[in-house]
Design a protein around this motif. Structure first.
Motif, PDB file in Angstrom:
ATOM      1  N   LYS A 172     -12.901  -3.911 -16.506  1.00  0.00           N
ATOM      2  CA  LYS A 172     -11.734  -4.480 -15.825  1.00  0.00           C
ATOM      3  C   LYS A 172     -11.949  -5.963 -15.503  1.00  0.00           C
ATOM      4  N   GLN A 173     -13.184  -6.314 -15.171  1.00  0.00           N
ATOM      5  CA  GLN A 173     -13.476  -7.736 -14.920  1.00  0.00           C
ATOM      6  C   GLN A 173     -13.262  -8.566 -16.173  1.00  0.00           C
ATOM      7  N   GLU A 174     -13.697  -8.032 -17.321  1.00  0.00           N
ATOM      8  CA  GLU A 174     -13.513  -8.749 -18.589  1.00  0.00           C
ATOM      9  C   GLU A 174     -12.029  -8.929 -18.901  1.00  0.00           C
TER      10      GLU A 174
ATOM     11  N   LEU B 297       0.968 -14.549 -16.459  1.00  0.00           N
ATOM     12  CA  LEU B 297      -0.097 -13.560 -16.685  1.00  0.00           C
ATOM     13  C   LEU B 297      -1.100 -13.514 -15.528  1.00  0.00           C
ATOM     14  N   LEU B 298      -0.937 -14.411 -14.540  1.00  0.00           N
ATOM     15  CA  LEU B 298      -1.862 -14.412 -13.399  1.00  0.00           C
ATOM     16  C   LEU B 298      -1.853 -13.085 -12.657  1.00  0.00           C
TER      17      LEU B 298
ATOM     18  N   LYS C  71      -4.454  -8.152 -10.694  1.00  0.00           N
ATOM     19  CA  LYS C  71      -4.413  -6.686 -10.740  1.00  0.00           C
ATOM     20  C   LYS C  71      -5.739  -6.105 -11.247  1.00  0.00           C
ATOM     21  N   ASN C  72      -6.274  -6.670 -12.314  1.00  0.00           N
ATOM     22  CA  ASN C  72      -7.490  -6.110 -12.902  1.00  0.00           C
ATOM     23  C   ASN C  72      -8.727  -6.423 -12.075  1.00  0.00           C
TER      24      ASN C  72
ATOM     25  N   LYS D 159     -14.852 -13.263  -7.926  1.00  0.00           N
ATOM     26  CA  LYS D 159     -13.927 -13.839  -8.906  1.00  0.00           C
ATOM     27  C   LYS D 159     -12.488 -13.786  -8.395  1.00  0.00           C
ATOM     28  N   LEU D 160     -12.170 -12.712  -7.680  1.00  0.00           N
ATOM     29  CA  LEU D 160     -10.833 -12.585  -7.105  1.00  0.00           C
ATOM     30  C   LEU D 160     -10.593 -13.662  -6.050  1.00  0.00           C
ATOM     31  N   ILE D 161     -11.595 -13.897  -5.225  1.00  0.00           N
ATOM     32  CA  ILE D 161     -11.476 -14.922  -4.181  1.00  0.00           C
ATOM     33  C   ILE D 161     -11.309 -16.300  -4.813  1.00  0.00           C
TER      34      ILE D 161
END
Length: 411
Positions: free
Chosen positions: A276-278, A293-294, A299-300, A323-325
């Motif tokens: 999911k990170q990829e 697409l952000l 979401k992922n 990465k989300l932050i």
């Protein structure tokens, strides 16, 4: 002893092996200084181990071949021991003699020996030796493909493997393509899959991602039609890697989503956080051109840390949260970034990662600074300093941040 060898052929194999280098050396004429040395694999001087002259094209009888094989294995062992003793020149002289004699056992044993010695030559950086072996392989290949009606596939595959050992990918690919065409003509799908696997690995090894993608797509078609889920996952993983390297992110996302569906159907959730990170990372890259697409990236990343947290995989959960932050901050969504940072603190605590915890407090302090919320920033940096002091790491940095905030609030 040399005189006796020249008179009689009844000497033992052991004596032949010991004296062979001197016998052959004596028969050679001095090299002209302005000429390249001949290919040692093409020397046709008489050899004590042969029952007749090398120029005699008459094949060995089964009994003669059987007697020659153990002598050649002794030569191989002698060359190996000589190389280990540090005498590389003599070792390859012995191996070259072995290779010349292997020719009399037939093309397949010769190619297998060329492959073995070729790999050693490449490893020892003996470029001239590699060239000699490659030239001999090319001659055998030419002879093997002379007749299109009767192609020895086993021999061709051995030649392809030998080319790989001497790091000649173009020649290896050419041979495998010939084999592939032949097995397709025969309708041998099992052999076709086997050759395609070899081609795929070879393309990847030499960074020909475009050709590798075509090959693994073909393999994927085969496995899908046969319902071979294990191989399907392996090919999808290779394709995901290939498309990522090729910057074909739409295809990369498509393949990784297929993998995610398979993992979920197999209850193999442990693979999902990294996957999911990829996917999120690919969407994040694509969003630079297409901002819509952000949301898929957000979401992922959320799914990645949520699944990891449920599995108590706090390290991958922390990676996804970081990465989300970063994505939240890049979009100016500071409140969301702070909320995710609080979850990150919990993840680092669960992982007992004090360095990660210290960095999380630093990140929270930086977010509060951007919001000009100095009291909250000060609290975060003070907690970070406590951890830095325990770890004896980055103390000066946190002290400096605290001093800056104190200076601003005292104005």
């Amino acid at each position: 002893m040399l005189r006796r060898l020249s008179v009689t052929m009844t000497a033992t194999v052991t004596v032949c092996l010991v004296c062979s280098s001197l016998t052959l050396a004596a028969s050679k004429k001095p090299q002209q200084p302005d000429k390249f040395p001949p290919n040692p694999l093409e020397i046709t001087a008489p050899d004590p181990l042969l029952p007749r002259s090398p120029k005699d094209k008459k094949p060995l009888t089964p009994e003669e071949s059987q007697n020659l094989e153990p002598a050649l294995e002794q030569l191989n062992q002698q060359a190996t021991a000589t190389l280990q003793a540090g005498d590389k020149v003599t070792a390859f002289d012995i191996w070259n003699r072995e290779l010349r004699l292997r020719r009399f056992l037939g093309p397949l044993p010769e190619v297998q020996a060329l492959s073995r010695v070729g790999e050693i030559a490449w490893r020892e950086n003996e470029r001239q030796e590699v060239q000699y072996i490659t030239q001999r392989l090319q001659a055998i290949q030419k002879q093997a493909t002379k007749s299109k009606k009767t192609i020895d596939l086993q021999l061709l595959r051995a030649i392809g493997q030998a080319y790989q050992q001497v790091r000649s990918p173009k020649q290896a690919l050419q041979v495998y393509e010939q084999v592939l065409a032949a097995v397709r003509q025969q309708g041998d799908t099992t052999a076709e899959v086997d050759i395609l696997k070899t081609l795929g690995e070879l393309y990847l090894a030499w960074f020909d991602y475009a050709s590798a993608a075509v090959t693994y797509e073909k393999l994927l078609t085969f496995t899908s039609s046969r319902g071979e889920s294990a191989n399907e996952v392996a090919y999808l993983q290779q394709l995901a890697y290939i498309y990522k390297q090729e910057k074909q992110l739409e295809k990369s996302i498509k393949i990784r989503n297929q993998l995610a569906q398979i993992y979920q159907s197999q209850n193999n959730f442990i693979q999902l956080p990294a996957l999911k990170q990829e996917i999120a990372s690919d969407y994040e890259s694509l969003a630079r051109e297409n901002p819509s697409l952000l949301q898929e990236a957000f979401k992922n990343y959320k799914e990645a840390y949520t699944i990891a947290w449920q599995l108590q995989q706090y390290v991958p959960a922390s990676e996804a949260l970081q990465k989300l932050i970063a994505l939240y901050r890049s979009q100016g969504q500071m409140e969301e970034a702070l909320q995710a940072s609080q979850v990150l603190l919990q993840a680092q605590e669960q992982a007992v990662n004090f360095y990660g915890l210290m960095n999380a407090y630093d990140q929270i302090g930086q977010i509060h600074l951007e919001r000009k919320d100095y009291p909250q920033a000060l609290t975060a940096f003070q907690k970070g300093l406590q951890l830095a002091q325990q770890l004896n790491h980055n103390e000066a940095y946190f002290t400096q941040q605290i001093q800056k905030i104190s200076g601003q609030t005292s104005r």
